[in-house]
Design an enzyme around this catalytic site. Structure first.
Site, short mmCIF file in Angstrom:
data_model
loop_
_atom_site.label_atom_id
_atom_site.label_comp_id
_atom_site.label_asym_id
_atom_site.label_seq_id
_atom_site.Cartn_x
_atom_site.Cartn_y
_atom_site.Cartn_z
N GLU A 2 57.69 31.10 67.67
CA GLU A 2 58.62 29.90 68.04
C GLU A 2 59.38 29.24 68.48
OE1 GLU A 2 62.87 30.65 65.38
OE2 GLU A 2 61.72 32.07 65.34
N ASP A 58 62.09 26.92 68.07
CA ASP A 58 62.97 26.03 67.65
C ASP A 58 63.67 24.60 67.95
OD1 ASP A 58 63.77 28.18 66.15
OD2 ASP A 58 64.33 29.76 67.48
N GLU A 90 67.41 23.79 65.79
CA GLU A 90 69.24 24.69 64.92
C GLU A 90 70.60 24.24 65.59
OE1 GLU A 90 67.87 29.10 64.23
OE2 GLU A 90 67.73 28.56 66.57
N HIS A 132 60.65 31.08 71.51
CA HIS A 132 60.89 32.30 71.88
C HIS A 132 59.15 32.31 72.04
CE1 HIS A 132 64.66 33.11 69.63
NE2 HIS A 132 64.39 31.30 68.78
#
Length: 457
Positions: free
Chosen positions: A229, A231, A234, A245
């Site tokens: 993942e 990001d 956020e 991640h």
């Protein structure tokens, strides 16, 4: 990212499935985006978005009986994983009326709470290449740019734009019992290996399902859905985090029980993914005046977010070596803030930054354990799906993003303070009531060569 529990805060009939129903037509809203080769040299792509399956109405294939009500499965239709997949059908979505989702040109607006025949909270959408396939992205030696309005996102909310190691068709080719695929938003995964998904790999998640103790609409099943993942964004109006991640296997895989790790399991680090990531949150890195209302990046008005994914040799064949961030507001290019934490230097994410940060914050370096920057690059090579969402957090109230976390830590300790929100903020029942009118707008998505989407940095 710490938790996505609130993704399943759904109306009683809105869950995920694998068969296809036709009581509501599935019409994907259009959303344009651009690919760029140089500043001012961009091509417009006519894309679409699709709502995630976990929000949708799941009912019997031969009628309209709910397969899932509240936070429990219908025992007759869904006695086990395989039978449930045969008996239950996933229906189309009324994007604006039920879910508060509107798209116009290059702009996508997600409302927080929408009250129609039932109450809907938040949403998660994916960018489509066509009606049956997700748009896949390889961001190596590329940059990703978009405009965002977070001015109506208070403490406790997370307007998230990120990339997930999902497969292009949502798993239809790999799992024959999956009849819905990308057209119905099937196949989600992330670094938390979420176990609240109702269907994974063409089967239901009925076996071992435990209803949530604090959320009337969700629960945890035996299986989870894991992948890498990225990001990219956020954020709310108070804090923002940029977080890769890593994962041992970059694309979607199914896990079982506590071996999934992540938010939903008793052993957070027991799985094959990195649930913590290596984050750059300016407030957490010591600059408390950079991002927020009337600050350097002023969250009371719209701004542009630029993220560059640099490789060691400056080509798309190289190894991911650095993730850089810029902002553009009122015509001014704003480099990311510099770290002000002792022993941690720089304003971008690199292996040395991550190693130093984990040491300074006394955090377990799970990012490195699962391959770090190189593994994140492998996920891009495999192709990643763009996700755009808005959610509140039943697990940790988004305090990991915008407050003092863990709440029993000293705010003066390195890495504990992440924003100015109170440790009592973000309680879903509070924000869903007081901030029901909250929303986020994502627009003007551009992908292209380094420095092609916003001008020279």
């Amino acid at each position: 990212m710490r938790s996505r529990f609130a993704f399943t805060l759904l109306p009683l009939t809105l869950v995920a499935g694998q068969q296809i129903a036709t009581l509501t037509a599935e019409v994907h809203p259009s959303l344009t985006w651009q690919t760029c080769t140089a500043p001012g040299s961009c091509t417009t792509n006519n894309g679409k978005v699709v709502l995630d399956a976990n929000w949708r109405w799941l009912h019997s294939t031969d009628g309209s009986t709910n397969c899932y009500t509240g936070n429990t499965w219908d025992a007759t239709l869904c006695p086990d994983d395989a039978t449930c997949a045969k008996n239950c059908a996933l229906d189309g979505a009324d994007y604006s009326g039920t879910y508060g989702i509107t798209a116009s040109g290059s702009s996508l607006k997600l409302n927080f709470v929408t009250q129609s025949g039932q109450k809907n909270v938040g949403s998660r959408l994916y960018l489509l290449a066509d009606d049956n396939n997700y748009q896949m992205f390889n961001m190596l030696n590329q940059e990703f740019t978009f405009d965002v309005d977070v001015s109506h996102l208070p403490c406790g909310l997370n307007g998230a734009l990120y990339m997930s190691g999902m497969v292009a068709d949502g798993g239809m080719a790999q799992f024959p019992t999956n009849k819905a695929g990308a057209k119905y938003g099937v196949g989600y995964c992330d670094s938390q290996c979420p176990r609240d998904l109702k269907f994974i790999n063409g089967q239901a998640n009925v076996d071992g399902w435990t209803p949530s103790s604090n959320n009337p609409n969700t629960g945890v099943g035996n299986h989870g859905s894991c992948c890498a993942e990225m990001d990219i964004w956020e954020a709310n109006s108070i804090s923002t985090a940029l977080t890769p991640h890593a994962a041992d296997t970059p694309q979607q895989t199914m896990c079982t029980g506590d071996a999934c790790g992540g938010t939903y399991s008793s052993s957070r680090y027991g799985g094959t993914t990195d649930p913590d990531g290596c984050d750059f949150n300016s407030y957490r890195m010591g600059n408390t005046t950079f991002y927020g209302p009337s600050m350097t990046v002023d969250t009371t008005s719209k701004f542009t977010v630029v993220t560059q994914f640099l490789t060691d040799d400056g080509t798309a064949k190289g190894t991911l070596s650095e993730i850089k961030r810029f902002y553009v507001q009122n015509g001014v290019v704003i480099p990311n803030s510099e770290s002000d934490i002792a022993g941690v230097t720089g304003n971008s994410i690199t292996t040395s930054f991550c190693d130093a940060q984990k040491t300074a914050f006394n955090d377990k370096n799970v990012f490195a354990d699962h391959g770090g920057m190189a593994a994140m690059g492998k996920a891009f090579e495999a192709g990643m799906v763009l996700v755009m969402s808005l959610w509140d957090d039943y697990y940790a109230h988004a305090l990991w993003l915008d407050s003092t976390y863990p709440t029993d830590g000293a705010a003066t300790s390195p890495g504990v303070a992440r924003g100015t929100c109170a440790t009592t903020s973000g309680v879903p029942s509070d924000v869903e009531s007081a901030d029901a009118a909250a929303y986020v707008v994502y627009e003007n998505i551009k992908v292209g060569a380094i420095n092609s989407t916003f001008g020279s940095a």
